[in-house]
Design an enzyme around this catalytic site. Structure first.
Site, PDB file in Angstrom:
ATOM      1  N   LYS A 115      -2.155   1.738  -2.075  1.00 36.80           N
ATOM      2  CA  LYS A 115      -1.347   2.916  -1.738  1.00 36.80           C
ATOM      3  C   LYS A 115      -0.651   3.537  -2.947  1.00 36.80           C
ATOM      4  CE  LYS A 115      -0.705   1.656   3.043  1.00 36.80           C
ATOM      5  NZ  LYS A 115       0.127   1.622   4.226  1.00 36.80           N
ATOM      6  N   GLU A 199       9.204   3.918  -0.824  1.00 33.03           N
ATOM      7  CA  GLU A 199       9.165   5.351  -0.534  1.00 33.03           C
ATOM      8  C   GLU A 199      10.495   5.729   0.079  1.00 33.03           C
ATOM      9  OE1 GLU A 199       6.071   6.376   2.215  1.00 33.03           O
ATOM     10  OE2 GLU A 199       4.513   6.181   0.706  1.00 33.03           O
ATOM     11  N   ARG A 291     -12.462   5.192   6.302  1.00 33.72           N
ATOM     12  CA  ARG A 291     -13.337   4.621   7.347  1.00 33.72           C
ATOM     13  C   ARG A 291     -13.198   5.466   8.595  1.00 33.72           C
ATOM     14  NH1 ARG A 291      -9.190   2.823  10.572  1.00 33.72           N
ATOM     15  NH2 ARG A 291      -7.336   2.207   9.425  1.00 33.72           N
TER      16      ARG A 291
HETATM   17  P1  ADP Z   1      -0.520   1.698   7.609  1.00 31.35           P
HETATM   18  O1  ADP Z   1      -1.389   1.527   6.408  1.00 31.35           O
HETATM   19  O2  ADP Z   1      -0.054   0.432   8.174  1.00 31.35           O
HETATM   20  O3  ADP Z   1      -1.132   2.652   8.586  1.00 31.35           O
HETATM   21  P2  ADP Z   1       1.232   3.848   6.743  1.00 31.35           P
HETATM   22  O4  ADP Z   1       1.650   3.978   5.328  1.00 31.35           O
HETATM   23  O5  ADP Z   1       0.160   4.755   7.212  1.00 31.35           O
HETATM   24  O6  ADP Z   1       0.809   2.352   7.027  1.00 31.35           O
HETATM   25  O7  ADP Z   1       2.505   3.999   7.689  1.00 31.35           O
HETATM   26  C1  ADP Z   1       2.457   3.685   9.061  1.00 31.35           C
HETATM   27  C2  ADP Z   1       3.594   4.365   9.802  1.00 31.35           C
HETATM   28  O8  ADP Z   1       4.867   3.977   9.261  1.00 31.35           O
HETATM   29  C3  ADP Z   1       3.593   5.886   9.703  1.00 31.35           C
HETATM   30  O9  ADP Z   1       2.757   6.477  10.664  1.00 31.35           O
HETATM   31  C4  ADP Z   1       5.064   6.220   9.918  1.00 31.35           C
HETATM   32  O10 ADP Z   1       5.408   6.220  11.275  1.00 31.35           O
HETATM   33  C5  ADP Z   1       5.766   5.062   9.241  1.00 31.35           C
HETATM   34  N1  ADP Z   1       6.097   5.404   7.839  1.00 31.35           N
HETATM   35  C6  ADP Z   1       5.399   5.072   6.749  1.00 31.35           C
HETATM   36  N2  ADP Z   1       5.979   5.550   5.627  1.00 31.35           N
HETATM   37  C7  ADP Z   1       7.106   6.193   6.021  1.00 31.35           C
HETATM   38  C8  ADP Z   1       8.154   6.892   5.317  1.00 31.35           C
HETATM   39  N3  ADP Z   1       8.168   7.003   3.999  1.00 31.35           N
HETATM   40  N4  ADP Z   1       9.149   7.438   6.069  1.00 31.35           N
HETATM   41  C9  ADP Z   1       9.148   7.309   7.411  1.00 31.35           C
HETATM   42  N5  ADP Z   1       8.201   6.677   8.117  1.00 31.35           N
HETATM   43  C10 ADP Z   1       7.178   6.114   7.435  1.00 31.35           C
HETATM   44  P1  ADP Z   2      -6.242   3.749  12.581  1.00 36.95           P
HETATM   45  O1  ADP Z   2      -5.826   3.988  11.169  1.00 36.95           O
HETATM   46  O2  ADP Z   2      -7.709   3.894  12.804  1.00 36.95           O
HETATM   47  O3  ADP Z   2      -5.397   4.447  13.539  1.00 36.95           O
HETATM   48  P2  ADP Z   2      -4.984   1.137  12.839  1.00 36.95           P
HETATM   49  O4  ADP Z   2      -4.021   1.263  11.711  1.00 36.95           O
HETATM   50  O5  ADP Z   2      -4.471   1.039  14.219  1.00 36.95           O
HETATM   51  O6  ADP Z   2      -6.110   2.204  12.824  1.00 36.95           O
HETATM   52  O7  ADP Z   2      -5.910  -0.124  12.514  1.00 36.95           O
HETATM   53  C1  ADP Z   2      -7.109  -0.343  13.209  1.00 36.95           C
HETATM   54  C2  ADP Z   2      -7.477  -1.793  13.126  1.00 36.95           C
HETATM   55  O8  ADP Z   2      -7.720  -2.159  11.788  1.00 36.95           O
HETATM   56  C3  ADP Z   2      -6.408  -2.732  13.626  1.00 36.95           C
HETATM   57  O9  ADP Z   2      -7.022  -3.821  14.248  1.00 36.95           O
HETATM   58  C4  ADP Z   2      -5.704  -3.152  12.360  1.00 36.95           C
HETATM   59  O10 ADP Z   2      -5.060  -4.385  12.534  1.00 36.95           O
HETATM   60  C5  ADP Z   2      -6.846  -3.188  11.379  1.00 36.95           C
HETATM   61  N1  ADP Z   2      -6.428  -2.902  10.003  1.00 36.95           N
HETATM   62  C6  ADP Z   2      -6.116  -1.695   9.519  1.00 36.95           C
HETATM   63  N2  ADP Z   2      -5.814  -1.762   8.192  1.00 36.95           N
HETATM   64  C7  ADP Z   2      -5.937  -3.062   7.848  1.00 36.95           C
HETATM   65  C8  ADP Z   2      -5.758  -3.801   6.617  1.00 36.95           C
HETATM   66  N3  ADP Z   2      -5.388  -3.228   5.466  1.00 36.95           N
HETATM   67  N4  ADP Z   2      -5.964  -5.128   6.650  1.00 36.95           N
HETATM   68  C9  ADP Z   2      -6.338  -5.738   7.798  1.00 36.95           C
HETATM   69  N5  ADP Z   2      -6.519  -5.105   8.961  1.00 36.95           N
HETATM   70  C10 ADP Z   2      -6.323  -3.801   9.001  1.00 36.95           C
END
Ligand code: ADP
Ligand code: ADP
Ligand code: MG
Length: 472
Positions: A115, A199, A291
């Site tokens: 990230k 962040e 993906r």
């Molecule tokens: P992941 O890789 O687990 O999907 P993300 O970075 O996409 O993680 O963040 C997942 C969720 O966490 C976001 O959809 C949002 O709701 C919250 N989030 C992440 N970063 C921030 C931020 N800087 N401020 C507020 N909410 C955040």
């Molecule tokens: P999307 O981004 O498609 O909305 P999710 O964040 O809900 O998906 O993740 C989809 C699936 O992939 C879940 O089962 C989650 O636990 C898995 N997953 C996503 N990112 C990772 C990661 N970095 N490592 C392991 N599992 C992951």
């Protein structure tokens, strides 16, 4: 030409990819663990191979998977989501062994899976990112210094995180100090990397993400946005396309940002750029998922495109089947992630046997699942057992249909999140399109529903009991 694909996944996404293969006349190979021998993907594929007694090891072993693809004469591997889908090693081994990986190349997966590297790439491309640390933070002292500079509250995030895990909001230096080791150890355990960064925490943002498609001839298009603000603990539960909260100007702006982001990293295949939309109307890049996503379905419903087929076409070296001006935006679609969890008991997962399953139907309703009556949900994997996707001419019609579709559905034997979703659908703020990522936390009462209100649980238990009694 791609004639045979190995699907390196399980559950509903494996079935989803199998459907695309079947429509394209492509032969399919499924893999499964011992625990998954009764999985629907195993039955639906042309060939199926057990890749191990262990529940997870086989699905997570890229060498074994590519070996099997080569031995069974597959031209390509589709990774689905989760498991190895964002592991650059699988893509690399595919390239080395002459098997096409249905996704971007290993270098792009690695870069976007980190990230902080992804943030650097976006800053260089002129895509706004959330204010934060320049890269990873080396320890608590640096984290505290960065937090003082950007201002509290801050988000402490695992650099390799995913699935909503490895993220912690910290409102004070004391909270940051308290959470630091916890996030580092979570990240190490879950993602095999101790790297973390900071962040600025955007208070009550909307999660807006854009689906993009990019072919190997340099064409990049976006397929509009999805609103994934209905989340619990940073995990998406309900997704909507297009977002009911964007103006047409914001919609084209965020689409352009996403295309710029994809171009900046020479992206190829399907991907999603996630943004946070602040209360002041600013979009900040958050991360890229390299993906197919769980919620790709709603984009398919509003555009009429089959994203998995497009992924396969792109991996085959073909051009995108349409240009940006030809991408339709028709109506509104909502996806519900049906999890086997009890919302009234802090979403406690409850894996068990599906004693009775009846899928919803009627106009505008689609179900993507791998469950069936009698299926025993293995406890080793995701708690998501089905996705119900509803299309309507507009958000209002999609809501009315969703209530009806959830009411039609029967999943008995295990608690599910369906009645909770019906409560959300009845909430005036949701119905008027006024919600952000804090919506569910602000409305704990939505989990305190009475089961009598829906046709779920109590009624269905009775139906199942009668069915069992008469030997159905
Ligand atoms: P992941 O890789 O687990 O999907 P993300 O970075 O996409 O993680 O963040 C997942 C969720 O966490 C976001 O959809 C949002 O709701 C919250 N989030 C992440 N970063 C921030 C931020 N800087 N401020 C507020 N909410 C955040
Ligand atoms: P999307 O981004 O498609 O909305 P999710 O964040 O809900 O998906 O993740 C989809 C699936 O992939 C879940 O089962 C989650 O636990 C898995 N997953 C996503 N990112 C990772 C990661 N970095 N490592 C392991 N599992 C992951
Ligand atoms: Mg994300």
């Amino acid at each position: 030409m791609i004639r045979k694909i190995l699907i390196a996944n399980r559950g509903e996404i494996a079935v989803r990819v199998l459907r695309a293969c079947s429509e394209m006349g492509i032969r399919s190979v499924a893999i499964y663990s011992e625990a998954d021998r009764f999985g629907l993907h195993v039955k639906k594929a042309d060939e199926s191979y057990c890749i191990g007694q262990e529940e997870l090891a086989g699905y997570l072993n890229p060498h074994r998977i590519v070996n099997l693809a080569v031995e069974t004469g597959c031209d390509a591997i589709h990774p689905g989501y989760g498991f190895l889908s964002e592991n650059p090693l699988l893509a690399q081994i595919c390239t080395d062994r002459g098997v096409r990986f249905i996704g971007p190349d290993a270098g792009v997966i690695r870069r976007m899976g980190d990230k902080t590297e992804a943030r650097q790439a976006m800053i260089a491309a002129g895509v706004p990112v959330t204010p934060g640390s320049d890269g990873n933070v080396s320890g608590l002292d640096e984290a505290l210094a960065v937090a003082t500079r950007i201002g509290y509250p801050v988000m402490l995030k695992a650099t390799s995180g995913g699935g909503g895990r490895g993220i912690r909001r910290c409102d004070t230096p004391a909270a940051l100090a308290q959470n630091f080791d916890r996030v580092v150890s979570e990240a190490t355990k879950a993602f095999g990397s101790a790297e973390v960064f900071l962040e600025k925490c955007i208070v009550n943002p909307r999660h807006i993400e854009v689906q993009i498609l990019a072919d190997s001839h340099g064409q990049v298009i976006h397929l509009w946005e999805r609103d994934c603000s209905i989340q619990r603990r940073n995990q998406k539960l309900i997704e909507i396309a297009p977002s009911p909260q964007l103006t047409p100007e914001q919609r084209s702006h965020v689409g352009e940002l996403a295309v710029r982001a994809a171009r900046a990293v020479n992206y190829e295949n399907a991907g999603t750029i996630e943004f946070l939309l602040t209360q002041d109307g600013e979009f900040y890049f958050m991360e890229m998922n390299t993906r197919v996503q769980v919620e790709h379905t709603i984009t398919e419903e509003i555009t009429g495109l089959d994203i998995v087929k497009e992924q396969i076409r792109i991996a085959d070296g073909l051009s995108l089947s349409l240009a940006q001006p030809d991408v339709e935006l028709h109506g509104c679609a909502i996806q519900f992630r049906i999890n086997v969890e009890d919302p009234r008991n802090d979403f406690l997962p409850s894996f068990g046997r599906i004693t009775r399953y009846y899928a919803p139907g009627g106009p505008g309703v689609r179900t993507d699942t791998a469950i069936y009556t009698g299926y025993q949900i293995p406890p080793h994997y995701d708690s998501m057992c089905a996705k119900i996707i509803v299309w309507g001419r507009n958000f209002d019609e999609a809501i009315a249909r969703s209530l009806r579709a959830l009411d039609d559905t029967i999943i008995a034997g295990v608690p599910t999140t369906m009645p909770f979703y019906q409560e959300i659908l009845r909430h005036p703020d949701f119905r008027s399109g006024r919600f952000d990522t804090g919506f569910l936390a602000a409305h704990p009462e939505l989990t305190q529903y009475s089961l009598k209100r829906s046709r779920d649980a109590a009624v269905l238990a009775a139906v199942a009991a009668i069915a069992a009694h008469v030997g159905l």
